[in-house]
Design a protein around this motif. Sequence first.
Motif, PDB file in Angstrom:
ATOM      1  N   LEU A   1      -1.890 -63.564  23.727  1.00 38.31           N
ATOM      2  CA  LEU A   1      -2.561 -63.744  25.013  1.00 38.31           C
ATOM      3  C   LEU A   1      -1.527 -64.283  25.989  1.00 38.31           C
ATOM      4  CD1 LEU A   1      -4.969 -64.202  27.006  1.00 38.31           C
ATOM      5  CD2 LEU A   1      -5.307 -66.425  25.874  1.00 38.31           C
ATOM      6  N   LYS A   2      -1.284 -63.555  27.062  1.00 38.81           N
ATOM      7  CA  LYS A   2      -0.323 -63.970  28.079  1.00 38.81           C
ATOM      8  C   LYS A   2      -1.072 -64.261  29.372  1.00 38.81           C
ATOM      9  CE  LYS A   2       3.899 -62.608  30.528  1.00 38.81           C
ATOM     10  NZ  LYS A   2       4.906 -61.553  30.745  1.00 38.81           N
ATOM     11  N   CYS A   3      -0.833 -65.445  29.933  1.00 40.76           N
ATOM     12  CA  CYS A   3      -1.533 -65.875  31.145  1.00 40.76           C
ATOM     13  C   CYS A   3      -0.536 -66.355  32.187  1.00 40.76           C
ATOM     14  CB  CYS A   3      -2.518 -66.997  30.845  1.00 40.76           C
ATOM     15  SG  CYS A   3      -3.810 -66.562  29.650  1.00 40.76           S
ATOM     16  N   ASP A   4      -0.938 -66.246  33.435  1.00 40.41           N
ATOM     17  CA  ASP A   4      -0.147 -66.707  34.566  1.00 40.41           C
ATOM     18  C   ASP A   4      -1.085 -67.390  35.548  1.00 40.41           C
ATOM     19  OD1 ASP A   4       0.816 -65.848  37.569  1.00 40.41           O
ATOM     20  OD2 ASP A   4       2.501 -66.373  36.295  1.00 40.41           O
TER      21      ASP A   4
ATOM     22  N   ALA B   1     -10.303 -68.361  23.274  1.00 34.72           N
ATOM     23  CA  ALA B   1      -9.322 -69.261  23.888  1.00 34.72           C
ATOM     24  C   ALA B   1      -9.170 -68.980  25.379  1.00 34.72           C
ATOM     25  CB  ALA B   1      -7.974 -69.113  23.184  1.00 34.72           C
ATOM     26  N   LEU B   2      -9.196 -67.710  25.745  1.00 35.16           N
ATOM     27  CA  LEU B   2      -9.091 -67.342  27.153  1.00 35.16           C
ATOM     28  C   LEU B   2     -10.279 -67.879  27.944  1.00 35.16           C
ATOM     29  CD1 LEU B   2      -7.866 -65.833  29.536  1.00 35.16           C
ATOM     30  CD2 LEU B   2      -8.978 -63.744  28.697  1.00 35.16           C
ATOM     31  N   GLN B   3     -11.489 -67.775  27.401  1.00 31.33           N
ATOM     32  CA  GLN B   3     -12.660 -68.308  28.088  1.00 31.33           C
ATOM     33  C   GLN B   3     -12.561 -69.828  28.246  1.00 31.33           C
ATOM     34  OE1 GLN B   3     -16.098 -67.018  25.882  1.00 31.33           O
ATOM     35  NE2 GLN B   3     -15.702 -64.834  26.245  1.00 31.33           N
TER      36      GLN B   3
ATOM     37  N   LEU C   1      -6.448 -69.045  36.667  1.00 33.86           N
ATOM     38  CA  LEU C   1      -5.606 -67.976  36.141  1.00 33.86           C
ATOM     39  C   LEU C   1      -5.572 -66.800  37.106  1.00 33.86           C
ATOM     40  CD1 LEU C   1      -6.739 -67.848  32.387  1.00 33.86           C
ATOM     41  CD2 LEU C   1      -4.703 -68.962  33.334  1.00 33.86           C
ATOM     42  N   ASN C   2      -4.475 -66.062  37.046  1.00 34.03           N
ATOM     43  CA  ASN C   2      -4.356 -64.813  37.792  1.00 34.03           C
ATOM     44  C   ASN C   2      -4.900 -63.692  36.910  1.00 34.03           C
ATOM     45  OD1 ASN C   2      -3.629 -62.508  39.177  1.00 34.03           O
ATOM     46  ND2 ASN C   2      -1.593 -63.254  39.710  1.00 34.03           N
ATOM     47  N   PRO C   3      -6.062 -63.133  37.228  1.00 32.05           N
ATOM     48  CA  PRO C   3      -6.659 -62.128  36.331  1.00 32.05           C
ATOM     49  C   PRO C   3      -5.811 -60.875  36.185  1.00 32.05           C
ATOM     50  CG  PRO C   3      -7.844 -62.237  38.426  1.00 32.05           C
ATOM     51  CD  PRO C   3      -6.882 -63.378  38.420  1.00 32.05           C
ATOM     52  N   ARG C   4      -4.990 -60.565  37.183  1.00 25.11           N
ATOM     53  CA  ARG C   4      -4.157 -59.369  37.098  1.00 25.11           C
ATOM     54  C   ARG C   4      -2.993 -59.526  36.128  1.00 25.11           C
ATOM     55  NH1 ARG C   4      -3.610 -57.240  43.402  1.00 25.11           N
ATOM     56  NH2 ARG C   4      -5.863 -56.986  43.784  1.00 25.11           N
ATOM     57  N   LYS C   5      -2.662 -60.766  35.781  1.00 25.62           N
ATOM     58  CA  LYS C   5      -1.551 -61.014  34.874  1.00 25.62           C
ATOM     59  C   LYS C   5      -2.008 -61.642  33.561  1.00 25.62           C
ATOM     60  CE  LYS C   5       1.886 -61.526  38.558  1.00 25.62           C
ATOM     61  NZ  LYS C   5       2.956 -62.374  39.135  1.00 25.62           N
ATOM     62  N   THR C   6      -3.273 -61.487  33.236  1.00 22.81           N
ATOM     63  CA  THR C   6      -3.814 -61.996  31.983  1.00 22.81           C
ATOM     64  C   THR C   6      -4.070 -60.820  31.054  1.00 22.81           C
ATOM     65  OG1 THR C   6      -4.866 -63.857  33.121  1.00 22.81           O
ATOM     66  CG2 THR C   6      -5.680 -63.305  30.924  1.00 22.81           C
ATOM     67  N   ILE C   7      -3.380 -60.786  29.918  1.00 20.99           N
ATOM     68  CA  ILE C   7      -3.476 -59.646  29.005  1.00 20.99           C
ATOM     69  C   ILE C   7      -3.550 -60.134  27.564  1.00 20.99           C
ATOM     70  CG2 ILE C   7      -2.256 -58.029  30.532  1.00 20.99           C
ATOM     71  CD1 ILE C   7       0.251 -58.513  28.882  1.00 20.99           C
ATOM     72  N   ILE C   8      -4.193 -59.320  26.719  1.00 20.29           N
ATOM     73  CA  ILE C   8      -4.182 -59.497  25.269  1.00 20.29           C
ATOM     74  C   ILE C   8      -3.661 -58.193  24.681  1.00 20.29           C
ATOM     75  CG2 ILE C   8      -5.562 -59.875  23.195  1.00 20.29           C
ATOM     76  CD1 ILE C   8      -7.493 -61.524  24.817  1.00 20.29           C
ATOM     77  N   GLN C   9      -2.545 -58.275  23.972  1.00 20.82           N
ATOM     78  CA  GLN C   9      -1.872 -57.082  23.474  1.00 20.82           C
ATOM     79  C   GLN C   9      -1.362 -57.317  22.056  1.00 20.82           C
ATOM     80  OE1 GLN C   9      -1.399 -54.066  24.803  1.00 20.82           O
ATOM     81  NE2 GLN C   9      -2.307 -54.459  26.808  1.00 20.82           N
ATOM     82  N   PRO C  10      -1.153 -56.228  21.282  1.00 17.72           N
ATOM     83  CA  PRO C  10      -0.486 -56.369  19.980  1.00 17.72           C
ATOM     84  C   PRO C  10       0.965 -56.791  20.180  1.00 17.72           C
ATOM     85  CG  PRO C  10      -1.662 -54.273  20.132  1.00 17.72           C
ATOM     86  CD  PRO C  10      -1.644 -54.857  21.514  1.00 17.72           C
ATOM     87  N   ILE C  11       1.455 -57.613  19.302  1.00 20.22           N
ATOM     88  CA  ILE C  11       2.817 -58.120  19.441  1.00 20.22           C
ATOM     89  C   ILE C  11       3.848 -57.014  19.252  1.00 20.22           C
ATOM     90  CG2 ILE C  11       4.531 -59.570  18.259  1.00 20.22           C
ATOM     91  CD1 ILE C  11       2.420 -61.699  17.932  1.00 20.22           C
TER      92      ILE C  11
END
Length: 446
Positions: free
Chosen positions: A211-214, A334-336, A350-360
Amino acid sequence: MTERNLNLVTPLAHEANAMRDTETSRRCAERSGAVSQLSNRWGDVESVIGTPTPGIRTSTTAIRTTTTRTTTIAARVPSAGSSITFAELVEAYFDCRRTKRNSASALAFEANLERNLRKLYDELIDGSYKSGRSICFVITRPKPREVWAADFRDRIVHHVLYRQIGPRFERSFIADSCACIKGRGTLYAAKRLEAKIRSITQNWSKRAHYLKCDLANFFVSIDKRILLNLLMKKISEPFWRWLTELVLMHDPRENFAYHGDPAMIELVPPHKRLLEQDATRGLPIGNLSSQFFANVYLDVLDHHAKHDLKARHYIRYVDDFLILHESTEWLSIALQDVTTFLPDQLGVRLNPRKTIIQPIDTGVDFVGQVIKPWRRHTRRRTFNQALTRVARAPDADVYAMANSYFGLLRQSSASHHDRARLANIILDRGRAVDHALTKSFRRSSA
């Protein structure tokens, strides 16, 4: 019966006065900490009080000056017992000039160094110090943003404050807080994230996600009132509490000069401008104090992620943070949690445009590097910009620019091919490159 020898001889009046003068001088010197090599040359503030004799300072002058300053402290500063010494101010000056010595404000300050240092010290001691004029300008790389540069003398004060209170806060920072801390730059962050990825995937043999957040508009969204409460919890000395509040609550918009094309300010969106914020919000980007204060502010998030969320694999660099986990459901929970926690506790979001959940295994982009299975390379956009800038740079700038990018590329573990492409451009520009592809050389003047 034990015999005692008592000295009942009373000293003469002139001897008693001499003893009192000597003791007063010693105590004043210890309290002020103003004894330094800088203060025994012509032009020193105290040496010009009274008869202007080069290199001579009388004890009477020293006693009179120190006594006057001490009286002022009692009236304006809460406590002088824990204040700054002149030696600490000089050390902060040397730290400050390391990267700012050629600026206009630094050159003006050093033109009369001893007098300016002494004046700044006296202002801090008697409580009359006020922040000076800031310089505002706009940069466009990597994107348009305001930068606020404090005056050189104010930067010295920032270093003084950081040297005093910084260590007590940094001792409580988690090891995964990487920004603006000595030894914890972008390379530290990239290597630490790579180690976490290899741990959770067991050397890329298991599947995991991140999970990457900004944070949105982070520096201009900081609530100074919340930050002040966080700072005061660990600062007990009245002098440092006063100076911390003075630096933090200073509003650079009250006294600043804008440098550059006025039209450039329009490139910065209004919600990203400090000029458009409330007086109680926002820190000026460009000051050491702002970087340190930002870490104190987000230390609340760090401890929440580690101790409340129990996130084992968490890392943050300024306002970018990542959480690694095997389950996407856990990351969604965790994001919530973080989405609710940040506005409630810190007043940021959080910036919703830069919040992603991706495979490593698709690659993790962090601090300018991309981590993929068994390799770590520089972000492609950064690398392509490097090639373009070196190819188009004026001939006089090629040496410094090329070595700067060589240093950046060397931070990546899989950078040999990238450094070879950069070396070819440098060779085409008529410069030499060493065999290891790590640096270029100046052109011979012959």
